[in-house]
Design a protein around this motif. Structure first.
Motif, PDB file in Angstrom:
ATOM      1  N   ALA A  63       0.805  -1.214   0.000  1.00  0.00           N
ATOM      2  CA  ALA A  63       0.000   0.000   0.000  1.00  0.00           C
ATOM      3  C   ALA A  63       0.840   1.266   0.000  1.00  0.00           C
ATOM      4  N   ALA A  64       2.022   1.240   0.624  1.00  0.00           N
ATOM      5  CA  ALA A  64       2.824   2.461   0.701  1.00  0.00           C
ATOM      6  C   ALA A  64       3.206   2.946  -0.689  1.00  0.00           C
ATOM      7  N   ALA A  65       3.636   2.033  -1.562  1.00  0.00           N
ATOM      8  CA  ALA A  65       3.995   2.428  -2.921  1.00  0.00           C
ATOM      9  C   ALA A  65       2.768   2.863  -3.704  1.00  0.00           C
ATOM     10  N   PRO A 171       7.177  -7.144  11.741  1.00  0.00           N
ATOM     11  CA  PRO A 171       7.053  -6.870  10.302  1.00  0.00           C
ATOM     12  C   PRO A 171       6.322  -5.549  10.065  1.00  0.00           C
ATOM     13  N   LEU A 172       6.818  -4.743   9.139  1.00  0.00           N
ATOM     14  CA  LEU A 172       6.237  -3.436   8.879  1.00  0.00           C
ATOM     15  C   LEU A 172       4.914  -3.576   8.147  1.00  0.00           C
ATOM     16  N   ALA A 173       3.896  -2.862   8.613  1.00  0.00           N
ATOM     17  CA  ALA A 173       2.624  -2.816   7.903  1.00  0.00           C
ATOM     18  C   ALA A 173       2.747  -1.827   6.754  1.00  0.00           C
ATOM     19  N   GLU A 263      -6.346  -2.845   6.105  1.00  0.00           N
ATOM     20  CA  GLU A 263      -5.122  -3.545   6.475  1.00  0.00           C
ATOM     21  C   GLU A 263      -4.862  -3.525   7.973  1.00  0.00           C
ATOM     22  N   LEU A 264      -5.068  -2.382   8.616  1.00  0.00           N
ATOM     23  CA  LEU A 264      -4.723  -2.255  10.029  1.00  0.00           C
ATOM     24  C   LEU A 264      -5.850  -2.711  10.946  1.00  0.00           C
TER      25      LEU A 264
END
Length: 375
Positions: A63-65, A171-173, A263-264
């Motif tokens: 999602a970040a990208a 692990p990074l969300a 996601e969160l």
């Protein structure tokens, strides 16, 4: 069910926050400042571009990208199209994802790679392929990763991602606020330098200051009754969020909020931009998800039966009420179907500042909803 008592327990929230989500949201301003420094040290400020690229390609996982490409494309406008290269593969794992550069890409195009991992073999291959095509390559990723070596071999520019010690604990969300700002900020500085958008160092400092202000207003120590993020989280406890956006840059902010909720917090959400949202969601608000659809809900046994899920409109705006706006029509449509509405409108500032405020408040709200729902 949302444990609203946890929202006013900073210690309980800290115990529940095993992925450092609240810390990432609270430290967003610091991440921006660190990312600006990393971009300067990598040589972004010293670039002397010959002109705008024909197209900007963005590759990266998660999602970040996706959010970075969405926001950069909106902010850059039609000057140079910003195109996200979506990955293919059999699993969302570093070794399974594949990226391909378009056949038309060449020496007049720019490839941006943004990843919180840096170990994806296909991204390293993508940098090599872009170099053979003559594309300029810029990457933001953790330092000392295979991607950093590949970008150096491709004579590209590598910007170390602004990280925190706790990033390595879990692990990074992909929707984590810290990850987003660490990847987004250096690319803002880069596109400012090549003339695609306006994000000079003083503008980015204002963004960092605005993020600090939101962290003070929305932090875990601030009581829910005066905390807009906790208030929004509580309002969405048993609701289906229907996110409506108005304003040039709020569309990406709304899409990021919906993705973060999924996601969160594991919550579905719908998102659309005004005025088209009124037609797109009018039937939904008139259907079984409307608050008026179940008149017996008032008499429901709150202990034995879970509450029915009803829609709640969340209106994100970045324009003044006195201007040309579809907000009154949006309120009328929601209230005509007994659908409650939450509104967020940032304080005055330039486009990046107001966008940062909307993203920060909704990030905090998604994090609070995630933590209090899992207690």
């Amino acid at each position: 069910m949302l444990d609203e008592s946890l929202l006013d327990s900073p210690e309980g929230l800290a115990d529940a926050d095993r992925r450092g989500l609240l810390r990432g949201a609270a430290e967003a301003g610091a991440r921006v400042r660190t990312a600006v420094r990393h971009a300067a040290e990598a040589g972004v400020a010293g670039l002397e571009p010959d002109g705008r690229p024909r197209a900007v390609l963005i590759a990266g996982p998660g999602a970040a990208a996706t959010h970075t490409a969405d926001l950069l494309g909106t902010l850059a406008g039609p000057g140079s199209p910003v195109i996200r290269l979506a990955p293919t593969g059999v699993a969302p794992a570093a070794g399974a994802l594949r990226w391909e550069i378009p056949g038309w890409a060449g020496s007049v195009d720019l490839l941006l790679i943004a990843t919180p991992d840096g170990s994806e073999p296909s991204l390293s291959l993508l940098a090599e392929q872009a170099y053979r095509r003559g594309c300029s390559v810029v990457a933001v990723a953790p330092a000392d990763t295979p991607l950093a070596e590949a970008v150096a071999a491709a004579h590209g520019m590598f910007v170390p991602m602004a990280t925190a010690p706790y990033d390595q604990e879990e692990p990074l969300a992909a929707s984590s606020p810290g990850v987003f700002w660490a990847l987004f900020t250096p690319l803002l500085a880069l596109l400012d330098r090549i003339g695609l958008l306006s994000a000079a160092p003083d503008h980015l400092e204002k963004v960092a200051d605005r993020l600090d202000q939101i962290a003070e207003r929305c932090g875990p120590a601030i009581a829910a009754y005066s905390n807009p993020a906790k208030t929004l989280a509580a309002e969405l406890a048993d609701a289906l969020p229907v996110v409506w956006t108005e304003g040039p840059a709020t569309g990406p902010a709304g899409r990021r909020f919906a993705a973060a909720l999924a996601e969160l917090a594991g919550r579905p959400a719908l998102v659309a931009e005004l005025p088209e949202a009124l037609a797109a969601h009018s039937t939904l608000l008139a259907g079984p998800l409307a608050a008026s659809a179940d008149p017996d809900d008032f008499f429901r046994d709150r202990v034995e039966e879970p509450p029915a899920m009803h829609a709640r409109v969340v209106l994100l705006r970045d324009r003044p009420i006195g201007g040309l706006t579809a907000a009154p029509a949006a309120r009328d449509l929601a209230l005509s179907h007994d659908t409650p509405i939450s509104e967020l409108e940032p304080e005055e500032g330039d486009e990046l500042e107001t966008l940062a405020e909307l993203i920060a408040v909704t990030d905090f709200a998604a994090v609070y909803l995630a933590l209090a729902s899992r207690a």
